[in-house]
Design an enzyme around this catalytic site. Sequence first.
Site: not given
Length: 197
Positions: A50, A52, A55
């Site tokens: 991930c 993003c 996280c």
Amino acid sequence: MSSSLPLHPLLDNGISQGKPNFPGGKLYCHCASNKVEITLTSDVLHNHACGCSKCWKPKGSIFSVVGVVPTSALSVTANASKLAIIDKNAPIQRYACKECGVHLYGRIEVEHPFKGLDFVHVELSEGGGKEGWQGVQFAGFVSSLIGQGLDPELVPGVRERLKSLGLENYDALSPPLMDAIATWNAKRDGVVFRSSL
């Protein structure tokens, strides 16, 4: 140049595909003593890289690796008092160790397509995530790396590297997960499904 960027230890050192029927295990924070301990009684699902900004990522990595387990399969089994929620306004309540800062799990308490699933990082296990946990399945939110300061010119190389590892990469979640979100939202909104438009 992007080929030398550290993606994540579970990617850079080769992707382990896990073991069928893996029973779960324990995850630990990074404190030298009195570690927070999380016990998982199942393997993770939808384990993915991930990009993003929310996280938790290991130091130096540009991706996190996160999977989900049913909420009923996760329990805090040591030093729960060291946990605090990072952002109480976020849909995913990320519980991190107050001392070392490592995110141990994320739980959704509001109405959401993924309520009932907890988000975890298998590299926090003693074997570093390679002892049988589900392997990384795809990469999501790749474009989000740009908003965190990664030179946009490096992103195509990152995508190529992910592809070379056998990982499809997206700027959201994988299509099946996006379909699950859309289905949940449609059901919530009372949409009647039909076989043709």
